[in-house]
Design a protein around this motif. Structure first.
Motif, PDB file in Angstrom:
ATOM      1  N   ASP A  48       0.827  -1.211   0.000  1.00 43.41           N
ATOM      2  CA  ASP A  48       0.000   0.000   0.000  1.00 43.41           C
ATOM      3  C   ASP A  48       0.861   1.260   0.000  1.00 43.41           C
ATOM      4  OD1 ASP A  48       0.988  -0.271   2.519  1.00 43.41           O
ATOM      5  OD2 ASP A  48      -0.942  -0.235   3.553  1.00 43.41           O
ATOM      6  N   GLU A  49       2.092   1.145  -0.479  1.00 44.16           N
ATOM      7  CA  GLU A  49       2.958   2.316  -0.615  1.00 44.16           C
ATOM      8  C   GLU A  49       3.196   2.610  -2.090  1.00 44.16           C
ATOM      9  OE1 GLU A  49       5.817   2.719   3.176  1.00 44.16           O
ATOM     10  OE2 GLU A  49       6.301   0.999   1.923  1.00 44.16           O
ATOM     11  N   ASP A  50       3.281   3.889  -2.427  1.00 39.64           N
ATOM     12  CA  ASP A  50       3.652   4.285  -3.776  1.00 39.64           C
ATOM     13  C   ASP A  50       4.414   5.608  -3.684  1.00 39.64           C
ATOM     14  OD1 ASP A  50       1.765   6.288  -3.410  1.00 39.64           O
ATOM     15  OD2 ASP A  50       0.297   5.456  -4.792  1.00 39.64           O
ATOM     16  N   THR A  51       4.694   6.196  -4.842  1.00 37.25           N
ATOM     17  CA  THR A  51       5.460   7.439  -4.876  1.00 37.25           C
ATOM     18  C   THR A  51       4.825   8.519  -4.007  1.00 37.25           C
ATOM     19  OG1 THR A  51       6.403   6.989  -7.031  1.00 37.25           O
ATOM     20  CG2 THR A  51       6.128   9.305  -6.448  1.00 37.25           C
ATOM     21  N   ILE A  52       3.502   8.558  -3.989  1.00 39.68           N
ATOM     22  CA  ILE A  52       2.825   9.610  -3.234  1.00 39.68           C
ATOM     23  C   ILE A  52       2.924   9.365  -1.731  1.00 39.68           C
ATOM     24  CG2 ILE A  52       0.546  10.591  -2.715  1.00 39.68           C
ATOM     25  CD1 ILE A  52      -0.069  10.356  -5.736  1.00 39.68           C
ATOM     26  N   THR A  53       2.676   8.148  -1.275  1.00 38.37           N
ATOM     27  CA  THR A  53       2.745   7.907   0.180  1.00 38.37           C
ATOM     28  C   THR A  53       4.168   8.140   0.681  1.00 38.37           C
ATOM     29  OG1 THR A  53       3.213   5.517   0.027  1.00 38.37           O
ATOM     30  CG2 THR A  53       0.905   6.164   0.040  1.00 38.37           C
ATOM     31  N   ILE A  54       5.159   7.765  -0.131  1.00 40.24           N
ATOM     32  CA  ILE A  54       6.562   7.961   0.246  1.00 40.24           C
ATOM     33  C   ILE A  54       6.890   9.452   0.279  1.00 40.24           C
ATOM     34  CG2 ILE A  54       8.934   7.629  -0.612  1.00 40.24           C
ATOM     35  CD1 ILE A  54       7.988   4.785  -1.518  1.00 40.24           C
ATOM     36  N   ALA A  55       6.402  10.187  -0.716  1.00 48.00           N
ATOM     37  CA  ALA A  55       6.632  11.633  -0.761  1.00 48.00           C
ATOM     38  C   ALA A  55       6.007  12.309   0.457  1.00 48.00           C
ATOM     39  CB  ALA A  55       6.053  12.217  -2.056  1.00 48.00           C
ATOM     40  N   VAL A  56       4.805  11.866   0.837  1.00 49.72           N
ATOM     41  CA  VAL A  56       4.122  12.473   1.993  1.00 49.72           C
ATOM     42  C   VAL A  56       4.914  12.214   3.276  1.00 49.72           C
ATOM     43  CG1 VAL A  56       2.078  12.310   3.484  1.00 49.72           C
ATOM     44  CG2 VAL A  56       1.804  12.440   0.996  1.00 49.72           C
ATOM     45  N   GLU A  57       5.379  10.986   3.462  1.00 55.97           N
ATOM     46  CA  GLU A  57       6.145  10.683   4.681  1.00 55.97           C
ATOM     47  C   GLU A  57       7.434  11.511   4.730  1.00 55.97           C
ATOM     48  OE1 GLU A  57       5.243   8.984   7.263  1.00 55.97           O
ATOM     49  OE2 GLU A  57       3.519   7.830   6.551  1.00 55.97           O
ATOM     50  N   ALA A  58       8.127  11.632   3.590  1.00 55.70           N
ATOM     51  CA  ALA A  58       9.354  12.433   3.548  1.00 55.70           C
ATOM     52  C   ALA A  58       9.041  13.905   3.816  1.00 55.70           C
ATOM     53  CB  ALA A  58      10.046  12.265   2.194  1.00 55.70           C
ATOM     54  N   ALA A  59       7.955  14.398   3.201  1.00 56.84           N
ATOM     55  CA  ALA A  59       7.572  15.808   3.374  1.00 56.84           C
ATOM     56  C   ALA A  59       7.190  16.100   4.825  1.00 56.84           C
ATOM     57  CB  ALA A  59       6.406  16.137   2.436  1.00 56.84           C
TER      58      ALA A  59
END
Lengths: 346, 131, 389
Positions: A48-59
């Motif tokens: 359930d992870e993708d570029t967007i979920t990863i970007a949100v966690e980093a942000a």
């Protein structure tokens, strides 16, 4: 230039697959691949992870690290070659999830592995011209390598976010310089699941020409030389390319060591050298000078020169370090990896 | 779930934004626009929850509805947020580690998608605090 | 308010009835109830149809009119109303019928329920049933019905030491009862090992902890108590009809292991019938999952909170026990065509009180209770019936 990094945050999924495990499936010799690539394992996203979920966690890590008010962020640019939507911005979701909406501008960037550094440059211009107070540049990818292809050993998942501004800089950006040509060394056509690449053509005419030209161009412009820098970071499609590029330019192994995250992480594409920079900032001291050069196939390189300030100590422990995310991985087998990456069609 | 229906709830799902009754001090997630205690006398305002909580109870779902079948087996749990309210979500951790009383924190994840062509739903799941 | 009596009952067989449609099922149950009551169709004043999800299962709404028409009552323009409260739809249809007769508005009323669940695939069924929970805050997070009840079970085990074997004992007992019910979906004995070795659905609930997917219909004919003897020698009297609401979401319920709507409905029903749990001889309760029966016998006051598992294991709720529970086989073995279940429970009570329950007959039964639940406890319906007025 009076623009610098105000905060940064990273995110790496928990899962890893070892090169041996992939090699076993394709009957390849793991040791020769490890020797050739200098990569031992790569990160794999959860189902359930993708570029967007990863970007949100980093942000969110970037915002929390320095206690940034997200409403002050005037621009968000997310660089990726694996945006979940072909049309519909990843950045709107990131902006909403960090509480930066609605007073901001945003867009998604794509330039193979250097879309994230292109986003940094865009934010620099906007901050320097006072269009915005703070800008966020993100590089995030769940990169794709076709089953059995050489890229499968390195195509990894991870994301990095930098917040750029004038006040409270933890690292000032002294200058930036880019070198760009039309060099078709790697591409992915619309609607295709995996990228194609030019094999060894990606090396000399692609990576090395652009990285060294951008790096030399910046040093010429600034009148600096490799020995003026404490650390250097180069785009890391594998361990060998950045090591060789550093040597060609006159940087030492000690200078690139803290930022060389690829052996335990793999190539996080748009997050690649930005992750190396984050790992370097994790250990850097005030006054340290850092050199960074990205590379994006297609092709181009962005070179940057940073000077760390004493503010780095204040925010260092405000969010997890790269090393923290590299600790305690969960190793998975190829079948689980195939399921996580959606390689099994349901 | 249709696009407008998801969009209407998107801020709640992304950022754990619920509501708070200023009259009785009650906290609500999922959000309520009628305070169950004060009813029409309540004064309801939005409230952002921190995302820290603990597992009240859980199950491991092996047989799921269509949109969730590709995630099975997954951990479904009721989580009590530190501010008081309880909610239903998924916990991302090993099936050996999950237990009643486990301290968890929020994480941004995909909730599901409407096929390969449809829209992707994002929202809040939970991970163990120690990870 | 007038006293109300059941003067006729009817029920189809329960199971995967591939060759029968929704309307055929309802008409079959309705006709056998009318024949049992010995009334003419023209005497019927109103129809109440319990159904949870015709829209999802057979893509058909407007079920009241459909049933009136196919029962041959359209030309008489008899009012027909579909009633919905998820798995409590049947119990609620019965209650609407009782209220209509008690108020004096109607005299002869058919209250029935039907569900046709096998015309769609199991994933669609799972999703349709999940609509009984909160779609926006439970369903979207991947909650399924077995998942919600599994979370009740997990906490019950944690708080009260209830064991998987005790959960299994519910299924074993109900399957045993089902062997004596010719209408039941499952008429085979199972063992605790059968349950514990079956496929996991939502930990700790396995396939044999869950009620099945079932087609079926059932109906009762209601009449004012004062004229009931004109139709039958053995009218069964409605002593209480109570309905209570709880939170739609399991997470919002004050105590996750207590269905407080059941507690409220039961308390009202006992008061109405001027009795207590001790005054009940046997009951048909809502065992959509094994844990649901354990919670039900606690929440209805038959045993203390937390002791439902032990009580079941000890045989307290067996056919020959102190308080027999689910002599029909319950939802677990008789089957659970969701809209029909609440009415089927009243059919079973009627047969038992009349002494017509065959091999599963409970000797000397005089007062019986039905308990029907919607969702994870958002609706609870409790009825008490007696042989004497």
């Amino acid at each position: 230039m009076n623009v610098g990094i105000v905060s940064y945050g990273v995110y790496i999924p928990r899962y890893r697959i070892k090169v041996e495990e992939i090699a076993k499936v394709w009957g390849a010799n793991a040791n020769s691949i490890i020797d050739g690539l200098m990569v031992y394992e790569k990160s794999v996203p959860d189902m359930d992870e993708d570029t967007i979920t990863i970007a949100v966690e980093a942000a969110r890590n970037a915002i929390n690290r320095a206690g940034i008010n997200p409403e002050k962020i005037g621009a968000i640019y997310t660089g990726s070659e694996s945006h979940p939507y072909a049309v519909k911005p990843s950045s709107t979701i990131v902006a909403e999830a960090v509480g930066a909406t609605p007073d901001l501008t945003l867009a998604d960037f794509e330039f193979a592995c250097k879309a994230g550094t292109a986003a940094i440059q865009t934010c620099m211009g906007m901050v320097d011209s006072d269009m915005i107070e703070l800008g966020m540049a993100i590089g995030s990818d769940v990169s794709q390598g076709a089953p059995g292809d050489a890229l499968e050993y390195t195509a990894a998942a991870g994301g990095v976010a930098y917040i750029l501004g004038k006040n409270n800089q933890v690292a000032n950006i002294e200058s930036t310089y880019s070198f760009t040509t039309d060099t078709p060394d790697f591409w992915r056509r619309e609607g295709m699941p995996y990228p194609e690449h030019g094999g060894r053509f990606t090396g000399e005419p692609g990576y090395f020409k652009h990285v060294t030209s951008a790096a030399q161009g910046l040093m010429e412009r600034m009148g600096t030389k490799p020995s003026d820098y404490d650390y250097a970071v180069f785009h890391q499609p594998n361990g060998k390319f950045p090591t060789r590029a550093a040597k060609m330019l006159g940087f030492t192994n000690e200078q690139i060591k803290p930022g060389l995250v690829v052996p335990r992480l793999g190539n996080t594409y748009s997050g690649s050298c930005m992750m190396g920079l984050a790992a370097t900032l994790d250990i850097a001291k005030a006054e340290d000078r850092i050199f960074m050069t990205s590379f994006g196939s297609g092709a181009g390189s962005d070179a940057f020169s940073f000077v760390v300030t004493d503010k780095i100590e204040e925010i260092r422990n405000g969010a997890p370090s790269v090393e923290k995310y590299l600790e305690n991985p969960i190793y998975i087998n190829y079948a689980t990896y195939a399921r996580h990456k959606g390689k099994i069609k349901l | 779930m249709s696009v407008p229906r998801f969009w209407r709830r998107l801020k709640n799902l992304y950022n754990l934004i619920g509501t708070h009754c200023k009259k009785c001090g009650g906290f609500f997630y999922p959000p309520r626009n009628m305070c169950p205690k004060c009813r029409r006398n309540g004064v309801i305002v939005p409230f952002k929850f921190k995302g820290a909580g603990e597992v009240v109870t859980f199950t491991i779902v092996h047989s799921a509805a269509k949109d969730y079948a590709k995630l099975t087996p997954y951990i479904l749990a009721i989580i009590k947020l530190d501010e008081g309210p309880r909610l239903t979500s998924q916990v991302i951790c090993s099936h050996e580690d999950i237990h009643i009383g486990m301290k968890v924190k929020s994480a941004f994840r995909k909730l599901g998608e409407e096929s390969d062509r449809g829209m992707i739903y994002y929202g809040t799941k939970f991970i163990p605090v120690e990870s | 308010m007038r006293d109300v009596a059941i003067i006729g009952v009817g029920c189809t067989e329960f199971g995967e009835l591939w060759d029968k449609s929704f309307r055929e099922l309802f008409v079959e149950a309705g006709v056998s109830a009318i024949e049992d009551a010995n009334v003419q169709g023209g005497k019927i004043d109103a129809l109440y149809v319990g159904n949870m999800s015709g829209g999802r299962f057979i893509e058909q709404e407007h079920l009241g009119a459909l049933i009136a028409d196919y029962s041959g009552l359209a030309s008489l323009h008899i009012p027909s109303t579909r009633v919905e409260a998820a798995c409590a739809s049947g119990g609620l249809a019965l209650r609407q019928g009782i209220i209509a007769v008690a108020s004096g508005y109607h005299d002869i009323v058919i209250a029935g329920g039907a569900e046709k669940m096998t015309d769609v695939g199991v994933e669609t069924t799972t999703d349709a049933l999940a609509a009984a929970a909160d779609r926006e805050w439970e369903g979207i997070m991947g909650a399924t019905f077995p998942g919600l009840y599994a979370m009740i079970a997990r906490l019950h085990m944690h708080k009260y030491g209830t064991t998987q074997e005790q959960l299994a004992a519910v299924a074993v007992k109900n399957h045993h009862n089902g062997t004596m019910n010719p209408k039941a979906q499952f008429q085979n004995e199972i063992s605790v090992e059968t349950v514990l070795n079956s496929v996991m659905v939502a930990d700790p609930l396995r396939v044999f902890d869950c009620s099945p997917i079932t087609d079926g219909a059932s109906a009762v004919v209601l009449a004012p108590a004062e004229i009931a003897h004109k139709f039958t020698d053995t009218p069964i009297y409605v002593k209480a009809s109570a309905q209570a609401s709880g939170t739609i979401s399991l997470h919002d319920r004050p105590d996750i292991t207590t269905l407080d709507a059941t507690v409220a409905a039961a308390n009202w029903a006992y008061k109405m019938a001027k009795t207590t749990p001790k005054g009940i001889d046997f009951a048909e309760v809502h065992d959509c999952f094994t844990i649901a029966e354990i919670c039900a016998i606690e929440d209805l006051g038959f045993v203390k909170k937390g002791e439902g598992g032990k009580a079941t294991e000890s045989g307290l709720t067996a056919l020959g026990g102190k308080i027999p529970i689910n002599p029909s086989g319950g939802l677990k073995a008789c089957g659970h065509p969701v809209g029909a279940t609440g009415v089927k429970q009243a059919v079973e009570i009627t047969l038992q009180l009349r002494g017509e329950a065959g091999k599963r007959q409970i000797d000397g039964a005089e007062i019986g209770l039905t308990h029907n639940v919607g969702g994870s406890g958002g609706t609870a319906v409790v009825h008490i019936f007696g042989r004497d007025r």
